[in-house]
Design an enzyme around this catalytic site. Structure first.
Site, PDB file in Angstrom:
ATOM      1  N   ARG A  11       0.816  -1.217   0.000  1.00 29.31           N
ATOM      2  CA  ARG A  11       0.000   0.000   0.000  1.00 29.31           C
ATOM      3  C   ARG A  11       0.847   1.263   0.000  1.00 29.31           C
ATOM      4  NH1 ARG A  11      -4.629  -0.157   4.227  1.00 29.31           N
ATOM      5  NH2 ARG A  11      -5.195   1.627   2.944  1.00 29.31           N
ATOM      6  N   CYS A  12       2.157   1.112   0.107  1.00 29.92           N
ATOM      7  CA  CYS A  12       3.072   2.253   0.209  1.00 29.92           C
ATOM      8  C   CYS A  12       3.751   2.494  -1.135  1.00 29.92           C
ATOM      9  CB  CYS A  12       4.108   1.970   1.292  1.00 29.92           C
ATOM     10  SG  CYS A  12       5.445   3.175   1.365  1.00 29.92           S
TER      11      CYS A  12
END
Length: 119
Positions: A11-12
């Site tokens: 998600r980063c």
């Protein structure tokens, strides 16, 4: 055995960048999604022993840090960092790249290419 291990959070965007950069460099990578498979105490201590940054740098200072009631004095030593990350794995900086006896936090993104280029 992989050339580099990346402690990754999909998600980063910075973590995704490190994974992409490793692929572009032709680096054989082992990906560990540390939120799905959190590091245990021994693995955290080993990682901190390899980390080129100060131990406290491994802990994110985001809203979850404050929400957990943590302050800088709670992450001043290796023992404290290990305790915090065992209790709050989401607070671990990402990405973390490991090669042999060296490890870096891949922030800013520019650090990744230099690390990948150094055997």
């Amino acid at each position: 055995m992989a050339d580099v291990t990346i402690l990754h959070n999909s998600r980063c965007s910075t973590s995704r960048h490190a994974l992409s950069a490793a692929g572009e460099a032709g680096t054989d990578v082992e990906v560990i999604e540390y939120l799905k498979t959190p590091l245990d105490e021994a693995a955290l201590r080993e990682l901190l022993g390899k980390l080129e940054d100060e131990p406290g740098a491994l802990v994110r200072r985001d809203p979850a840090f404050a929400a957990a009631g943590l302050t800088e004095s709670d992450v001043a030593t290796v023992d404290q960092v290990v305790a915090v990350l065992l209790e709050h794995p989401r607070l671990m900086q990402r990405p973390v790249l490991v090669r042999g006896d060296r490890a870096i936090i891949g922030r800013p993104k520019e650090r990744v290419a230099g690390f990948l280029a150094t055997p």
